[in-house]
Design an enzyme around this catalytic site. Structure first.
Site, PDB file in Angstrom:
ATOM      1  N   LYS A   1       0.836  -1.212   0.000  1.00 44.24           N
ATOM      2  CA  LYS A   1       0.000   0.000   0.000  1.00 44.24           C
ATOM      3  C   LYS A   1       0.866   1.255   0.000  1.00 44.24           C
ATOM      4  O   LYS A   1       0.605   2.205  -0.733  1.00 44.24           O
ATOM      5  CB  LYS A   1      -0.949  -0.009   1.201  1.00 44.24           C
ATOM      6  CG  LYS A   1      -2.135  -0.933   0.961  1.00 44.24           C
ATOM      7  CD  LYS A   1      -3.071  -1.015   2.142  1.00 44.24           C
ATOM      8  CE  LYS A   1      -4.226  -1.961   1.820  1.00 44.24           C
ATOM      9  NZ  LYS A   1      -4.850  -2.504   3.037  1.00 44.24           N
TER      10      LYS A   1
ATOM     11  N   LYS B   1      -8.602 -10.509 -14.429  1.00 47.84           N
ATOM     12  CA  LYS B   1      -9.330 -10.722 -13.175  1.00 47.84           C
ATOM     13  C   LYS B   1     -10.389  -9.624 -12.989  1.00 47.84           C
ATOM     14  O   LYS B   1     -10.086  -8.444 -13.147  1.00 47.84           O
ATOM     15  CB  LYS B   1      -8.343 -10.678 -12.001  1.00 47.84           C
ATOM     16  CG  LYS B   1      -9.016 -10.849 -10.661  1.00 47.84           C
ATOM     17  CD  LYS B   1      -8.118 -10.497  -9.486  1.00 47.84           C
ATOM     18  CE  LYS B   1      -8.999 -10.408  -8.282  1.00 47.84           C
ATOM     19  NZ  LYS B   1      -8.674  -9.900  -7.091  1.00 47.84           N
TER      20      LYS B   1
ATOM     21  N   LYS C   1     -13.024  -4.121  -9.228  1.00 50.85           N
ATOM     22  CA  LYS C   1     -13.573  -2.774  -9.417  1.00 50.85           C
ATOM     23  C   LYS C   1     -12.482  -1.788  -9.822  1.00 50.85           C
ATOM     24  O   LYS C   1     -12.766  -0.766 -10.438  1.00 50.85           O
ATOM     25  CB  LYS C   1     -14.384  -2.289  -8.211  1.00 50.85           C
ATOM     26  CG  LYS C   1     -13.777  -2.427  -6.852  1.00 50.85           C
ATOM     27  CD  LYS C   1     -14.801  -1.978  -5.790  1.00 50.85           C
ATOM     28  CE  LYS C   1     -14.260  -2.184  -4.384  1.00 50.85           C
ATOM     29  NZ  LYS C   1     -13.977  -3.611  -4.059  1.00 50.85           N
TER      30      LYS C   1
END
Ligand code: ADP
Ligand code: NA
Length: 320
Positions: free
Chosen positions: A110, A190, A193
């Site tokens: 992240k 894949k 969103k």
């Protein structure tokens, strides 16, 4: 056997989420005692809007109830309704080495993607350990990316048990389902969103039609024979059709005369049919907000009872 699952409160869900995670979670209610919570505290690591957090939490609750979460059989609550978890989080922090957290892949990923490094993001695995250990959870169904967090939970539990020479915490096991293949998106990658290639679960028929019509295929004409093997329409159809229906569809590929638009329409009808009963239930909960709130409060009261009893034991152990 206790099965434990945290759900990110996200409003929109797609068929990849459904077949990859939600369906199995719902089915696990027949296998053991399911504890499932909406991870509102965890969501604060990324959500910075009151309206968005409330809306997402509420929609996630409705989605899960519509899809078969059974609040009587299972324990289903929103994380911040059971505050004991934060007390445990602090206690466990004192049994979590910096090195352990510094090795966390998801934190490193992240931060490398530009997400601001703050303490909440860094200590997220300790809160996750508290979630799991507070409820004496045995099985944690996770994706591959979360295996490390369950291992960290075991390390933290071990370290605590060792420090007090008592088996206070049960060591949980990660369960990774290898069988469910990744659900492909409309472009064959894949479904996610983040990739704008989803077929959404609870959306207008018009939007879903647009998504299905957007499935990427080769450019074979009506009068050509087509290959179903690597076709994105066929791959997604496998989730919604039985062997008979698939055989039928294969035959249509192998017989010239129809175009991909026809196969997409067949798939669209199957998807709409598949989710229609859930849409109806979702509509009901959308119109009965108070009932949703009551269901979550009922779940919290069941969870709290267990959490309070466990915290008594833990506090007695450490001297609080
Ligand atoms: P997204 O990639 O759309 O952001 P999330 O990361 O929020 O989805 O995933 C939520 C859950 O759905 C996870 O358990 C994840 O493993 C599952 N999931 C998401 N996308 C897929 C997919 N394409 N195939 C199978 N499972 C998926
Ligand atoms: Na993702």
């Amino acid at each position: 056997m206790r099965i434990f699952s945290g759900i990110q409160p996200s409003g929109t869900i797609h068929i990849g989420n459904y077949f990859g995670m939600i369906k199995k979670m719902i089915e696990s209610q027949n296998e053991g005692e399911l504890f499932a919570f909406l991870a509102s505290y965890h969501a604060l690591t990324s959500v910075r809007s009151k309206e968005l957090l409330e809306k997402n939490s509420y929609e996630a609750a409705i989605n899960f109830l519509a899809l078969g979460m059974d609040p009587e059989k299972s324990t289903f609550w929103i994380q911040h309704d059971v505050k004991e978890v934060l007390e445990l989080y602090w206690i466990l922090s004192n049994h979590t080495s910096m090195g352990l957290l510094e090795r966390a892949h998801s934190y490193k990923d992240k931060v490398s993607k530009g997400i601001q490094a703050n303490h909440g993001l860094f200590s997220y695995p300790v809160l996750m350990a508290a979630d799991i250990l507070l409820f004496d959870s045995n099985i944690i169904p996770v994706g591959k990316d979360q295996i490390q967090h369950v291992e960290m939970t075991r390390d933290i539990a071990n370290s605590f048990n060792h420090a007090y020479s008592k088996e206070i915490f049960i060591l949980p096991e990660a369960r990774v389902d290898e069988i469910v293949a990744t659900v492909p998106g409309t472009d064959g990658a894949k479904m996610s969103k983040s990739y704008n290639n989803t077929i959404d679960m609870f959306t207008s028929l018009k939007d879903r039609k647009k998504q299905v019509m957007g499935i990427v295929t080769d450019s074979k004409e009506l009068n050509e024979v087509k290959e179903w093997e690597n076709c994105n329409i066929y791959s997604i159809s496998k989730l919604f059709m039985n062997e008979n229906e698939l055989g039928n569809l294969r035959q249509r590929y192998e017989t010239a005369g129809e175009g991909y638009g026809h196969f997409k329409m067949t798939l669209l009808e199957k998807i709409n049919e598949y989710f229609a009963p859930y849409e109806e239930k979702r509509e009901y909960f959308l119109n009965n907000k108070k009932e949703v709130r009551d269901i979550l409060e009922f779940g919290a009261s069941k969870a709290r009872k267990i959490a309070v009893a466990k915290m008594e034991i833990i506090k007695d152990c450490v001297g609080l």
